[in-house]
Structure formats: C-alpha cells, structure tokens
Design a protein around this motif. Structure first.
Motif, PDB file in Angstrom:
ATOM      1  N   ARG A   1      -5.441  -2.439   0.688  1.00 58.58           N
ATOM      2  CA  ARG A   1      -6.113  -1.433  -0.131  1.00 58.58           C
ATOM      3  C   ARG A   1      -5.362  -0.114  -0.035  1.00 58.58           C
ATOM      4  NH1 ARG A   1     -11.279  -2.867  -1.474  1.00 58.58           N
ATOM      5  NH2 ARG A   1     -11.934  -0.692  -1.590  1.00 58.58           N
TER       6      ARG A   1
ATOM      7  N   GLU B   1      -6.295   2.843   0.113  1.00 57.26           N
ATOM      8  CA  GLU B   1      -6.832   3.868   0.990  1.00 57.26           C
ATOM      9  C   GLU B   1      -6.178   3.842   2.370  1.00 57.26           C
ATOM     10  OE1 GLU B   1     -10.564   2.248  -1.106  1.00 57.26           O
ATOM     11  OE2 GLU B   1      -8.408   1.831  -1.144  1.00 57.26           O
ATOM     12  N   SER B   2      -5.539   2.726   2.724  1.00 58.54           N
ATOM     13  CA  SER B   2      -4.857   2.609   4.005  1.00 58.54           C
ATOM     14  C   SER B   2      -3.550   3.396   3.987  1.00 58.54           C
ATOM     15  CB  SER B   2      -4.557   1.133   4.306  1.00 58.54           C
ATOM     16  OG  SER B   2      -3.640   1.026   5.376  1.00 58.54           O
TER      17      SER B   2
ATOM     18  N   ARG C   1      -6.486  -6.044   9.941  1.00 54.38           N
ATOM     19  CA  ARG C   1      -5.501  -5.018   9.581  1.00 54.38           C
ATOM     20  C   ARG C   1      -4.848  -5.339   8.244  1.00 54.38           C
ATOM     21  NH1 ARG C   1      -2.518  -4.809  14.111  1.00 54.38           N
ATOM     22  NH2 ARG C   1      -3.575  -2.939  14.869  1.00 54.38           N
TER      23      ARG C   1
ATOM     24  N   ASP D   1      -1.061   2.560   5.564  1.00 52.40           N
ATOM     25  CA  ASP D   1       0.011   1.561   5.643  1.00 52.40           C
ATOM     26  C   ASP D   1       0.056   0.659   4.406  1.00 52.40           C
ATOM     27  OD1 ASP D   1       0.978   2.312   8.220  1.00 52.40           O
ATOM     28  OD2 ASP D   1      -0.782   1.373   9.105  1.00 52.40           O
ATOM     29  N   PHE D   2      -0.628   1.064   3.343  1.00 53.33           N
ATOM     30  CA  PHE D   2      -0.584   0.311   2.082  1.00 53.33           C
ATOM     31  C   PHE D   2       0.844   0.306   1.544  1.00 53.33           C
ATOM     32  CE2 PHE D   2      -0.674   0.585  -2.596  1.00 53.33           C
ATOM     33  CZ  PHE D   2      -1.309  -0.601  -2.907  1.00 53.33           C
TER      34      PHE D   2
ATOM     35  N   TRP E   1      -7.291  -4.561   5.436  1.00 52.39           N
ATOM     36  CA  TRP E   1      -7.407  -3.127   5.165  1.00 52.39           C
ATOM     37  C   TRP E   1      -6.140  -2.597   4.492  1.00 52.39           C
ATOM     38  CZ3 TRP E   1     -10.036   0.827   3.963  1.00 52.39           C
ATOM     39  CH2 TRP E   1      -9.579   2.138   4.180  1.00 52.39           C
ATOM     40  N   ASP E   2      -4.978  -3.044   4.951  1.00 58.88           N
ATOM     41  CA  ASP E   2      -3.721  -2.533   4.411  1.00 58.88           C
ATOM     42  C   ASP E   2      -3.445  -3.008   2.991  1.00 58.88           C
ATOM     43  OD1 ASP E   2      -3.280  -1.156   6.728  1.00 58.88           O
ATOM     44  OD2 ASP E   2      -1.854  -2.596   7.578  1.00 58.88           O
TER      45      ASP E   2
END
Length: 339
Positions: free
Chosen positions: A37, A39-40, A31, A42-43, A34-35
């Motif tokens: 980046r 595109e998340s 998680r 939750d960035f 991914w966050d």
C-alpha cells in the motif's frame, strides 16, 4: 517498578516451544502486506504491475496471492497459539479459529489503489520505471524527476496542476491523463477492456463521475485527513484543480488562476454565447450560474490569494499548511480539530 522477583513469579514453563520461524514468517507476511500500500514508506510500486494479462486477470492473480497469504497467516498464528498453550499445559483443542489479520481486498479496493497510484505517477511522486518515491522533497520539479527518470514511460504533469471538471473542457484533465496512464502501464491492446474493468469496479458509469464526485474524498480518507494532493475548488465545485503539495511553489496559485480558472471561464463564456445564439435557454441559464460561481471564486478568493505568493514548509505538516489557503481549497471537515 518491576523487580526481579516479579519476573520470577511469572508462570513461564521450563521449556518454551520454538516458534521463532513461525513468528518471523508472520512478520514478513504482514510487512509485505503493508508495503503493498502506498501509505507505507517502503512502498515500491502498485502490485498489479507485477502480474500479467488484462487488468481483470492481474487483479484476480493479486487477490489469489492475498488470499493465499491470509490463509498462511491463519495457519501460522494457529500453530503458534497451539504450541504455546500446550507448553502451559492448556488444551490445544480450545484454540479458537483465527480470523484473517491482513487487509481485506476486492476488485474495488484494488482499483482504488491503482487510481491513487496513477495520480501519483501524474504528479511524479511515483514512476512506472523506477521503484519507490521519486519526487517527495519540497518544491520538487519536473526537472528533478527527469534527472531520476531520464526516459519515462509516462511523463508527469509539467506545471503541477491537473484540472478536474464536469466535462471535456481541458485536453490534459485528470480523466484524459488516467486514460494515458492505462495505456502506458498496461498497453493499448486491452485498453477498452481495462477501462471497463476500472469503471465497473468503482461502481460508476464513467471515469469522470468518479474523479469529480469521489476521488478527493477517497484520497482524504486514505491519508487520514492529511492529504498530499490538494484540491482547489470553487464554492459549488464547478471548477476543481488538483496539485501535489511537495511540488507546490509560491507561484502555484497564480498558475491555477491564470492557466486554468481563467481559461475555464473563457470556455464557459464561449459556450454561453453559443447557447444564447441557439436559443437554448436551459443550457444558457446553467452556464450563467457556473460563470457567476467562477467569477466570485476568482474575485473573492483566488486572485487575492495569488497576490500573496504564500510559502509553505512541509515540516509543519498538512495541519498547518492546508488552512493557509482558506476557502480556495476543498474544505476537509475535522482537519483543524483533529490531532
């Protein structure tokens, strides 16, 4: 159509290993990965801002962290597999070495992420001062941004139009705005060193080469042919202007036409006059071709489009809205065909 008996016949051992902590840690690592980046959903911010030093030092620190996380993920996944295999009476030595399951990162990918984040800051999608999305509602304005970030370290573009052209024709074009971003985000002290790190990591001679030739292609790829920044572009790419679709209004096309395309035409004409007076035939011929392209783009495409005051609905998505602007925008192969 599964029945209780089907479940009872599954070869589940009487005692299962407690892999819950390892599984939870794997989930958290994935998680966080991914966050990091944009595109998340939750960035929060670009990871380089959480490190110290020059850009090269920050990138090195971040890449070391990613490598450590990848190693930890491999360690955890291997342990989970060994424990489960042992519970089933299988030989643990048969566990194959795991491969990293996180994003592959290097200086190039780190800098590409930084450039994308910087453009987001230019439009007010992101901020150096507040985490997460700032402007992400339809028709959002600079005033909306300032209500959320009253004293920004880096002020977003006022009219939602950023030119991208092959020369220093505009004082506030995307190249100059990126240079301002580097100074605001990482300070003046290492500016030249940081700028050199960016261009070397991108594999280009200078920033303008990247923004003119590659930025939009990278952006379209990043967002899987659903770009959030749209590129108004002449037939041969002599004139380009980037907008943020969330800040689009029916008057945006008129702004591109009157404040940027026509200003660019006037500057090209002045340069053509100078080239003709200087008997620079080669340069004059090059400028005439650009002018012809710009005049056709204005007359055949942008002026008729500006008079329509096209409205968009973000709920319809890029697939519906982008084609409304026809040849005014950079063609994205497969946009209409893809699902």
């Amino acid at each position: 159509n599964t029945q209780p008996g089907d479940v009872q016949r599954l070869p589940v051992p009487a005692t299962l290993p407690d892999v819950g902590p390892e599984v939870c840690e794997c989930i958290q690592i994935a998680r966080d990965d991914w966050d990091s980046r944009e595109e998340s959903m939750d960035f929060l911010t670009n990871p380089l801002l959480r490190h110290e030093g020059t850009l090269a030092e920050r990138a090195l620190g971040f890449l070391r962290y990613v490598s450590d996380q990848q190693g930890r993920m491999v360690e955890l996944e291997t342990k989970i597999e060994r424990d489960v295999r042992a519970a089933f009476g299988l030989t643990a030595d048969e566990v194959a070495p795991r491969s990293p399951t996180l994003w592959k990162q290097d200086n190039a990918s780190v800098v590409l992420d930084l450039v994308s984040f910087a453009v987001g800051c230019m439009f007010g999608r992101y901020s150096l001062d507040e985490p997460g999305l700032i402007l992400a509602d339809q028709g959002a304005s600079l005033q909306d941004y300032l209500r959320k970030v009253p004293s920004p370290t880096f002020l977003p573009d006022a009219d939602n139009v950023i030119p991208i052209v092959g020369g220093d024709w505009f004082e506030d074009d995307i190249v100059e705005r990126f240079r301002q971003f580097l100074r605001a985000a990482f300070g003046e002290q290492h500016f030249e060193e940081n700028l050199r790190f960016v261009t070397e990591s991108l594999g280009v001679k200078n920033l303008r080469d990247y923004f003119v030739k590659s930025f939009y292609k990278d952006h379209v790829q990043r967002y899987k042919k659903r770009p959030i920044y749209w590129l108004f572009s002449g037939p041969k790419g002599s004139f380009n202007a980037l907008i943020y679709m969330h800040r689009y209004t029916p008057s945006t096309v008129s702004t591109v036409l009157n404040e940027y395309l026509r200003e660019f035409q006037a500057k090209i004409k002045a340069s053509l006059d100078h080239a003709e007076r200087s008997n620079n035939a080669k340069e004059a011929d090059r400028l005439r071709k650009i002018l012809l392209e710009l005049d056709e783009y204005e007359h055949d495409v942008l002026y008729p489009l500006a008079s329509q005051n096209i409205a968009i609905d973000l709920d319809d998505g890029v697939k519906v809205n982008y084609p409304k602007f026809g040849s005014a925008l950079k063609k994205i192969v497969g946009l209409e065909a893809s699902g």
